[in-house]
Design an enzyme around this catalytic site. Sequence first.
Site, PDB file in Angstrom:
ATOM      1  N   GLN A  32     133.215  76.131  34.453  1.00  0.00           N
ATOM      2  CA  GLN A  32     133.836  77.451  34.289  1.00  0.00           C
ATOM      3  C   GLN A  32     135.336  77.261  34.050  1.00  0.00           C
ATOM      4  OE1 GLN A  32     134.499  80.392  37.477  1.00  0.00           O
ATOM      5  NE2 GLN A  32     133.443  81.902  36.207  1.00  0.00           N
ATOM      6  N   GLY A  92     125.212  83.166  44.309  1.00  0.00           N
ATOM      7  CA  GLY A  92     126.444  82.562  44.798  1.00  0.00           C
ATOM      8  C   GLY A  92     126.286  82.037  46.206  1.00  0.00           C
ATOM      9  N   ARG A  94     131.627  84.853  31.283  1.00  0.00           N
ATOM     10  CA  ARG A  94     131.354  85.689  32.471  1.00  0.00           C
ATOM     11  C   ARG A  94     132.259  86.908  32.446  1.00  0.00           C
ATOM     12  NH1 ARG A  94     131.438  85.207  39.121  1.00  0.00           N
ATOM     13  NH2 ARG A  94     129.181  85.264  39.100  1.00  0.00           N
ATOM     14  N   TYR A 109     141.139  88.016  36.427  1.00  0.00           N
ATOM     15  CA  TYR A 109     141.994  86.904  35.981  1.00  0.00           C
ATOM     16  C   TYR A 109     142.482  87.165  34.553  1.00  0.00           C
ATOM     17  CZ  TYR A 109     140.550  84.824  40.353  1.00  0.00           C
ATOM     18  OH  TYR A 109     140.344  84.613  41.692  1.00  0.00           O
TER      19      TYR A 109
HETATM   20  C1  LIG Z   1     133.451  81.372  48.240  1.00  0.00           C
HETATM   21  C2  LIG Z   1     133.355  82.081  46.924  1.00  0.00           C
HETATM   22  C3  LIG Z   1     133.991  81.553  45.813  1.00  0.00           C
HETATM   23  C4  LIG Z   1     133.880  82.179  44.565  1.00  0.00           C
HETATM   24  N1  LIG Z   1     134.461  81.591  43.477  1.00  0.00           N
HETATM   25  C5  LIG Z   1     134.237  82.098  42.235  1.00  0.00           C
HETATM   26  C6  LIG Z   1     134.685  81.407  41.082  1.00  0.00           C
HETATM   27  O1  LIG Z   1     135.264  80.318  41.151  1.00  0.00           O
HETATM   28  N2  LIG Z   1     134.452  81.975  39.873  1.00  0.00           N
HETATM   29  C7  LIG Z   1     133.799  83.174  39.747  1.00  0.00           C
HETATM   30  O2  LIG Z   1     133.610  83.662  38.629  1.00  0.00           O
HETATM   31  N3  LIG Z   1     133.331  83.835  40.833  1.00  0.00           N
HETATM   32  C8  LIG Z   1     133.512  83.315  42.058  1.00  0.00           C
HETATM   33  N4  LIG Z   1     132.976  83.945  43.162  1.00  0.00           N
HETATM   34  C9  LIG Z   1     132.067  85.069  42.971  1.00  0.00           C
HETATM   35  C10 LIG Z   1     130.621  84.556  42.936  1.00  0.00           C
HETATM   36  O3  LIG Z   1     130.365  83.807  41.761  1.00  0.00           O
HETATM   37  C11 LIG Z   1     129.619  85.719  42.984  1.00  0.00           C
HETATM   38  O4  LIG Z   1     129.959  86.623  41.957  1.00  0.00           O
HETATM   39  C12 LIG Z   1     129.634  86.436  44.336  1.00  0.00           C
HETATM   40  O5  LIG Z   1     129.525  85.513  45.399  1.00  0.00           O
HETATM   41  C13 LIG Z   1     128.481  87.450  44.426  1.00  0.00           C
HETATM   42  O6  LIG Z   1     127.248  86.777  44.264  1.00  0.00           O
HETATM   43  P1  LIG Z   1     126.307  86.490  45.542  1.00  0.00           P
HETATM   44  O7  LIG Z   1     126.002  87.832  46.177  1.00  0.00           O
HETATM   45  O8  LIG Z   1     125.053  85.844  44.966  1.00  0.00           O
HETATM   46  O9  LIG Z   1     127.037  85.591  46.476  1.00  0.00           O
HETATM   47  C14 LIG Z   1     133.119  83.373  44.433  1.00  0.00           C
HETATM   48  C15 LIG Z   1     132.496  83.902  45.553  1.00  0.00           C
HETATM   49  C16 LIG Z   1     132.595  83.278  46.789  1.00  0.00           C
HETATM   50  C17 LIG Z   1     131.862  83.848  47.981  1.00  0.00           C
END
Ligand SMILES: Cc1cc2nc3c(=O)[nH]c(=O)nc-3n(C[C@H](O)[C@H](O)[C@H](O)COP(=O)(O)O)c2cc1C
Length: 358
Positions: free
Chosen positions: A98, A315, A224, A177
């Site tokens: 990414q 995630g 994304r 971002y």
């Molecule tokens: C610890 C953490 C780090 C994350 N880092 C990123 C990232 O680097 N890039 C991104 O697009 N989203 C990031 N997200 C968002 C996740 O990709 C995802 O959209 C979010 O956790 C919701 O999905 P989930 O309910 O399956 O966890 C992050 C989320 C968490 C919890």
Amino acid sequence: MTTLFDPIKLGPLTCPNRIWMAPLTRGRATREHVPTELMVRYYAQRASAGLIISEATGISVEGSGWPYAGGLWGQEHVQQWRKVTDAVHAAGGRIFAQLWHMGRIVHPSLHGVQPVSASATTAPGSAHTYEGKQPYVEARPLAINEIPRLIGDYVSAACNAIDAGFDGVQLHAANGYLIDQFLRDGSNHRTDAYGGPIENRIRLLREVTQALIDTVGANRTAVRLSPNGDSQGVDDSRQAELFTAAAAMLDALGIVFLELREPGPDGTFGKSDRPPVAPLIRKVFKGRLVLNSDYDFARGQAALAAGAADAIAYGRKFLANPDLPYRFQQGIALNADDQKTWYSQGAEGYITYPAASA
Ligand SMILES: Cc1cc2nc3c(=O)[nH]c(=O)nc-3n(C[C@H](O)[C@H](O)[C@H](O)COP(=O)(O)O)c2cc1C
């Protein structure tokens, strides 16, 4: 009826399932943004994902503002990422990088320069820095003659990603971002060709995506977006029109997949009371559509069965369950994630979540 366990073609790759790992920043690289041995183990543990999307990875010093996040602008980065991708491939997996420019979210304490954005705006709240949380500062608008250099930074990071053995790249155009700051009228007040009407605000997304396609191929280029509602203070007055136009443009470019992060009103990582734009996007974007946010096994299966998505990105469930596809298949209870260790350094809460399949 499509299920989470059905394989899916992705350009030259065949993903064995549709249970993908969403991008997760974990802060386990060095202060110079070089991947570590811990990261090699972490990603290899999760190789049974249909596809791993890496943590957001800085394309340049200017775009990189998260403590201990990985980077992709130097040869040291490439060499260490190569160990990660080799380990994932050796364990039978696939991994995209990414590509990240944080724009106004970069705090000057990290690299000593004022952040850049579409316009002179300031993100609400405070930044994670090496000295703790600090309020964001006002960004400097990128001059129009700096855009080719910015696109060049994406291109060189994409070249580095391929040199490092990644199977493809995902442009991070979500979550408030830099690209998102250009997309939405709440943060883009420009009056040049990159501001104003929707076709201008999606210009940077189009030009960067086209440049990535020219560099690594459409078959290896993904994007994304996070269409519904505010993300880190970035919002739009006509989100459905904006993101439907963006998705139609990405369809015309022929990217290999589009991932949407759209939390609902009860979201547990961001919330939005605005409706998801995914149903509209599904109509105009004919390629692989991947949905994310608060999906569990049942919701994921239901989305695939209804034809709403081609894969689901998980995630926090992947963060805490290295063998998530196996657990879903066997109906095994999931480990809960520990928020305290999301961004902490060290092995704890990173490579210590047990696999049921071990
Ligand atoms: C610890 C953490 C780090 C994350 N880092 C990123 C990232 O680097 N890039 C991104 O697009 N989203 C990031 N997200 C968002 C996740 O990709 C995802 O959209 C979010 O956790 C919701 O999905 P989930 O309910 O399956 O966890 C992050 C989320 C968490 C919890």
